[in-house]
Design a protein around this motif. Structure first.
Motif, short mmCIF file in Angstrom:
data_model
loop_
_atom_site.label_atom_id
_atom_site.label_comp_id
_atom_site.label_asym_id
_atom_site.label_seq_id
_atom_site.Cartn_x
_atom_site.Cartn_y
_atom_site.Cartn_z
N GLU A 128 0.82 -1.20 0.00
CA GLU A 128 0.00 0.00 0.00
C GLU A 128 0.86 1.26 0.00
OE1 GLU A 128 -2.49 -0.45 3.39
OE2 GLU A 128 -3.88 -1.82 2.41
N ILE A 129 1.90 1.25 0.82
CA ILE A 129 2.80 2.41 0.88
C ILE A 129 3.54 2.59 -0.44
CG2 ILE A 129 4.97 3.23 1.90
CD1 ILE A 129 2.70 3.75 3.74
N LEU A 130 4.04 1.50 -1.00
CA LEU A 130 4.84 1.60 -2.22
C LEU A 130 4.01 2.03 -3.42
CD1 LEU A 130 7.16 -1.49 -1.69
CD2 LEU A 130 7.84 0.92 -1.68
N ILE A 131 2.76 1.61 -3.49
CA ILE A 131 1.91 2.05 -4.59
C ILE A 131 1.77 3.57 -4.56
CG2 ILE A 131 -0.52 2.11 -5.32
CD1 ILE A 131 -0.65 -0.84 -4.99
N GLY A 132 1.76 4.14 -3.37
CA GLY A 132 1.65 5.59 -3.26
C GLY A 132 2.93 6.33 -3.56
N LEU A 133 4.08 5.67 -3.44
CA LEU A 133 5.36 6.36 -3.58
C LEU A 133 6.14 6.05 -4.85
CD1 LEU A 133 6.64 6.09 0.12
CD2 LEU A 133 5.52 8.04 -0.98
N LEU A 134 5.94 4.86 -5.40
CA LEU A 134 6.65 4.52 -6.64
C LEU A 134 6.08 5.31 -7.82
CD1 LEU A 134 6.81 0.64 -6.25
CD2 LEU A 134 8.80 2.15 -6.39
N PRO A 135 6.90 5.64 -8.81
CA PRO A 135 6.37 6.27 -10.03
C PRO A 135 5.27 5.41 -10.64
CG PRO A 135 8.76 6.36 -10.01
CD PRO A 135 8.37 5.48 -8.87
N ALA A 136 4.15 6.03 -10.97
CA ALA A 136 2.99 5.29 -11.45
C ALA A 136 3.29 4.49 -12.71
CB ALA A 136 1.82 6.25 -11.69
N ASP A 137 4.18 5.00 -13.55
CA ASP A 137 4.45 4.31 -14.82
C ASP A 137 5.29 3.05 -14.63
OD1 ASP A 137 6.73 5.66 -14.10
OD2 ASP A 137 7.11 6.52 -16.07
N LEU A 138 5.78 2.79 -13.41
CA LEU A 138 6.54 1.57 -13.14
C LEU A 138 5.64 0.46 -12.61
CD1 LEU A 138 9.77 2.90 -11.39
CD2 LEU A 138 9.40 2.43 -13.81
#
Length: 357
Positions: A128-138
């Motif tokens: 959940e945290i990483l979905i919010g912080l990683l670049p969306a295109d990755l």
């Protein structure tokens, strides 16, 4: 760089091009995080200290850093401040801590951390945290995979084994969405680190190093909770609370109880691990929701590169065998290079055309 807002993960995701640095001085904690994120296909590097973290960041750009708050020599806050001295540094940093005292989250966010997670952490929380912080295109969202559950009657048998050794198996599985293989991984890490960790605690006791002991039992507290060793976790928490007061009488009385509970948990985990090793695979529910090898072969025959690449990435993420993973990675590379016929031949060699799995 485009990011997504923090969201609740109903689906799961993969991000093979995402780069994450995990910072923790305890190697078993690093292994736990890697295990929890293994299905995401993220590229994960490790750092064992604040200084190693700074050195790693100077050599490579990361999309997210997951950092333990309580580390010796240079703690998480000091490390973050040092990183931010570089005006070009903009990587989001997530604080991981077993310190759940009032106000700690606000303190860490005010110091500049992007997010905060309390230990023991779960794979779902991390995602959940990483979905919010990683670049969306990755990020590629995928269908949720059925976890590795065991039949209720078999789980009750293992719960009974654990209970005899002070382990609440259901509590440990709760941090892992009931995933049996993940629990076994965490239990194995806990057992493997026991001798080294106990020697460190004994050394702190002998030298009356209560500050060092506080740090050690702080780490033990969250690790024990993660495997369902609730009594051991609570005893470690009591010691952690008394160490700053240097209450030697209380510490000396409580340490033998800690050693007893710790040893008992280790023996129980060994029995659980051995029992799981002997468990027939048909007792484990592990359904795969994505394409079969036969369906992948069809994608290759029609030269559908994006769909084929995604299907292979999903297969890699949830494959149990290292040899199978390596073969799938080789096929992925062929598809990425638009060598579809070579990819077909490699897949057929794995049995994809005949068994449909």
């Amino acid at each position: 760089m485009t990011t997504r807002a923090v969201t609740k993960v109903e689906d799961q995701f993969i991000a093979p091009m995402g780069r994450v640095l995990v910072v923790d001085d305890r190697v078993e904690n690093l292994l736990v995080v890697e295990s929890l994120l293994s299905r995401t296909l993220l590229q994960i590097d490790r750092a064992r200290s604040g200084k190693e973290c700074i050195a790693s960041v100077s050599k490579k750009d990361y999309h997210v850093i997951l950092m333990d708050y309580m580390m010796p020599d240079m703690d998480g806050i000091e490390t973050l401040h040092e990183l931010k001295k570089n005006p070009k540094f903009s990587t989001p940093v997530v604080a991981l801590t077993a310190n759940v005292v009032a106000g700690i989250k606000e303190t860490l966010l005010n110091e500049g951390f992007s997010e905060y997670l309390s230990k023991p952490i779960t794979g779902k929380q991390l995602e959940e945290i990483l979905i919010g912080l990683l670049p969306a295109d990755l990020i590629t969202m995928i269908k949720p995979v059925a976890e590795n559950h065991i039949a209720p009657e078999i789980q009750k048998r293992f719960e009974a084994i654990g209970a005899a050794f002070g382990i609440q198996l259901e509590e440990g599985l709760g941090y892992l969405s009931g995933d049996l293989f993940q629990y076994k991984n965490l239990a194995t890490f806990f057992v493997d680190s026991y001798s080294k960790d106990k020697l460190e605690v004994l050394a702190a006791e002998i030298s009356s190093d209560w500050r060092g002991l506080k740090y050690l039992v702080h780490s033990l507290k969250s690790k024990a909770r993660a495997v369902g060793a609730v009594n051991l976790s609570e005893t470690a928490a009591k010691l952690e609370e008394q160490c700053p007061q240097e209450d030697e009488g209380y510490i000396k009385v409580t340490l033998p109880l800690l050693y007893y509970e710790w040893h008992r948990v280790i023996e129980g985990l060994k029995e659980i691990i051995a029992g799981l090793d002997e468990l027939p695979t048909d007792n484990i529910k592990n359904e795969s929701p994505f394409v079969s090898r036969g369906e992948l072969l069809t994608l290759l025959k029609h030269n559908r590169q994006p769909d084929a690449l995604l299907a292979i990435e999903q297969m890699i993420a949830f494959s149990q065998g290292e040899e199978t993973k390596e073969k799938l990675k080789e096929i992925w590379k062929k598809v990425d290079e638009i060598e579809f016929r070579d990819a077909e031949r490699l897949l057929i060699a794995m049995g994809g055309e005949t068994n449909g799995k």
